[in-house]
Motif scaffolding. Structure first.
Motif, PDB file in Angstrom:
ATOM      1  N   SER A   1      -4.018  11.024  -6.207  1.00  0.00           N
ATOM      2  CA  SER A   1      -3.956  10.379  -4.891  1.00  0.00           C
ATOM      3  C   SER A   1      -4.417   8.937  -4.959  1.00  0.00           C
ATOM      4  O   SER A   1      -5.193   8.548  -5.827  1.00  0.00           O
ATOM      5  CB  SER A   1      -4.813  11.140  -3.873  1.00  0.00           C
ATOM      6  N   ALA A   2      -3.898   8.170  -4.024  1.00  0.00           N
ATOM      7  CA  ALA A   2      -4.341   6.803  -3.771  1.00  0.00           C
ATOM      8  C   ALA A   2      -4.343   6.665  -2.257  1.00  0.00           C
ATOM      9  O   ALA A   2      -3.313   6.868  -1.614  1.00  0.00           O
ATOM     10  CB  ALA A   2      -3.400   5.794  -4.409  1.00  0.00           C
ATOM     11  N   ARG A   3      -5.506   6.368  -1.718  1.00  0.00           N
ATOM     12  CA  ARG A   3      -5.628   6.351  -0.263  1.00  0.00           C
ATOM     13  C   ARG A   3      -6.384   5.098   0.178  1.00  0.00           C
ATOM     14  O   ARG A   3      -7.530   4.884  -0.225  1.00  0.00           O
ATOM     15  CB  ARG A   3      -6.388   7.602   0.171  1.00  0.00           C
ATOM     16  N   PRO A   4      -5.723   4.253   0.994  1.00  0.00           N
ATOM     17  CA  PRO A   4      -6.456   3.104   1.529  1.00  0.00           C
ATOM     18  C   PRO A   4      -7.417   3.577   2.616  1.00  0.00           C
ATOM     19  O   PRO A   4      -7.024   4.298   3.526  1.00  0.00           O
ATOM     20  CB  PRO A   4      -5.366   2.194   2.089  1.00  0.00           C
TER      21      PRO A   4
ATOM     22  N   ASN B   1       0.819  -1.211   0.000  1.00  0.00           N
ATOM     23  CA  ASN B   1       0.000   0.000   0.000  1.00  0.00           C
ATOM     24  C   ASN B   1       0.851   1.259   0.000  1.00  0.00           C
ATOM     25  O   ASN B   1       0.516   2.234  -0.678  1.00  0.00           O
ATOM     26  CB  ASN B   1      -0.955  -0.001   1.196  1.00  0.00           C
ATOM     27  N   ASP B   2       1.960   1.248   0.735  1.00  0.00           N
ATOM     28  CA  ASP B   2       2.857   2.407   0.757  1.00  0.00           C
ATOM     29  C   ASP B   2       3.405   2.706  -0.637  1.00  0.00           C
ATOM     30  O   ASP B   2       3.453   3.863  -1.056  1.00  0.00           O
ATOM     31  CB  ASP B   2       4.018   2.185   1.733  1.00  0.00           C
ATOM     32  N   LEU B   3       3.805   1.663  -1.359  1.00  0.00           N
ATOM     33  CA  LEU B   3       4.316   1.865  -2.716  1.00  0.00           C
ATOM     34  C   LEU B   3       3.236   2.453  -3.625  1.00  0.00           C
ATOM     35  O   LEU B   3       3.499   3.370  -4.404  1.00  0.00           O
ATOM     36  CB  LEU B   3       4.839   0.547  -3.295  1.00  0.00           C
ATOM     37  N   ILE B   4       2.024   1.933  -3.514  1.00  0.00           N
ATOM     38  CA  ILE B   4       0.917   2.431  -4.345  1.00  0.00           C
ATOM     39  C   ILE B   4       0.615   3.890  -4.018  1.00  0.00           C
ATOM     40  O   ILE B   4       0.430   4.705  -4.926  1.00  0.00           O
ATOM     41  CB  ILE B   4      -0.326   1.539  -4.181  1.00  0.00           C
ATOM     42  N   MET B   5       0.601   4.243  -2.740  1.00  0.00           N
ATOM     43  CA  MET B   5       0.325   5.632  -2.351  1.00  0.00           C
ATOM     44  C   MET B   5       1.386   6.587  -2.884  1.00  0.00           C
ATOM     45  O   MET B   5       1.096   7.751  -3.154  1.00  0.00           O
ATOM     46  CB  MET B   5       0.231   5.756  -0.830  1.00  0.00           C
ATOM     47  N   GLN B   6       2.609   6.092  -3.063  1.00  0.00           N
ATOM     48  CA  GLN B   6       3.681   6.913  -3.620  1.00  0.00           C
ATOM     49  C   GLN B   6       3.637   6.966  -5.148  1.00  0.00           C
ATOM     50  O   GLN B   6       4.461   7.623  -5.772  1.00  0.00           O
ATOM     51  CB  GLN B   6       5.038   6.344  -3.188  1.00  0.00           C
ATOM     52  N   GLY B   7       2.680   6.248  -5.745  1.00  0.00           N
ATOM     53  CA  GLY B   7       2.579   6.215  -7.192  1.00  0.00           C
ATOM     54  C   GLY B   7       3.521   5.210  -7.831  1.00  0.00           C
ATOM     55  O   GLY B   7       3.696   5.197  -9.047  1.00  0.00           O
ATOM     56  N   LEU B   8       4.119   4.332  -7.023  1.00  0.00           N
ATOM     57  CA  LEU B   8       5.068   3.333  -7.512  1.00  0.00           C
ATOM     58  C   LEU B   8       4.348   2.009  -7.785  1.00  0.00           C
ATOM     59  O   LEU B   8       4.701   0.957  -7.254  1.00  0.00           O
ATOM     60  CB  LEU B   8       6.203   3.154  -6.511  1.00  0.00           C
ATOM     61  N   VAL B   9       3.336   2.075  -8.628  1.00  0.00           N
ATOM     62  CA  VAL B   9       2.470   0.927  -8.903  1.00  0.00           C
ATOM     63  C   VAL B   9       3.244  -0.202  -9.580  1.00  0.00           C
ATOM     64  O   VAL B   9       3.079  -1.374  -9.225  1.00  0.00           O
ATOM     65  CB  VAL B   9       1.260   1.366  -9.755  1.00  0.00           C
ATOM     66  N   GLU B  10       4.106   0.141 -10.524  1.00  0.00           N
ATOM     67  CA  GLU B  10       4.881  -0.887 -11.225  1.00  0.00           C
ATOM     68  C   GLU B  10       5.811  -1.621 -10.267  1.00  0.00           C
ATOM     69  O   GLU B  10       5.933  -2.850 -10.324  1.00  0.00           O
ATOM     70  CB  GLU B  10       5.678  -0.257 -12.366  1.00  0.00           C
TER      71      GLU B  10
END
Length: 137
Positions: A81-84, A29-38
């Motif tokens: 943004s991406a927020r859990p 989730n931390d990676l996704i929130m930083q925009g590091l989806v790949e």
């Protein structure tokens, strides 16, 4: 001498497995929130991953899912943004409710709420079912 019942030992093992899942889903989730989806995809998804979005046909294999993900990510103009919102942990399953906001080349600004139900095997996501709902802006 402390004696533990077999049920208590099983319970402790379950707690330890769930703690490991908590760490892994938190890192993901931390990676996704930083925009590091790949990076998140490469680190936490199994080679034999099966991903299904809503009622669409499941996509099998990391290579096929990576191709779809790259096509989508290449059309993101602005990642806002991406927020859990909620995270649930089970024995081998995690569920994350997300709120996502981004600008897309073809679709304009999008705000989604989605739930990702992830089945884990040997520290990696082996199956993911994603339920998405587009919100009015």
């Amino acid at each position: 001498m402390l004696h533990c019942s077999p049920n208590f030992a099983v319970f402790i093992q379950l707690i330890l497995k769930m703690n490991l899942l908590i760490e892994k889903v938190s890192d993901l989730n931390d990676l996704i929130m930083q925009g590091l989806v790949e990076e998140a995809f490469e680190k936490f998804y199994h080679e034999d991953i099966i991903i299904q979005r809503n009622d669409e046909q499941p996509v099998k294999g990391k290579k096929s899912n990576r191709k779809l993900q790259m096509a989508f990510m290449n059309n993101i103009v602005e990642f806002k943004s991406a927020r859990p919102l909620k995270v649930t942990i089970g024995e081998k399953t995690t569920m994350v409710e997300w709120q996502l906001n981004y600008k897309h080349k073809e679709h304009g600004e999008r705000k989604y709420t989605k739930v990702a139900v992830q089945d884990w095997n040997e520290g990696l996501i082996i199956k993911e079912k994603v339920y998405c709902a587009l919100e009015e802006l």
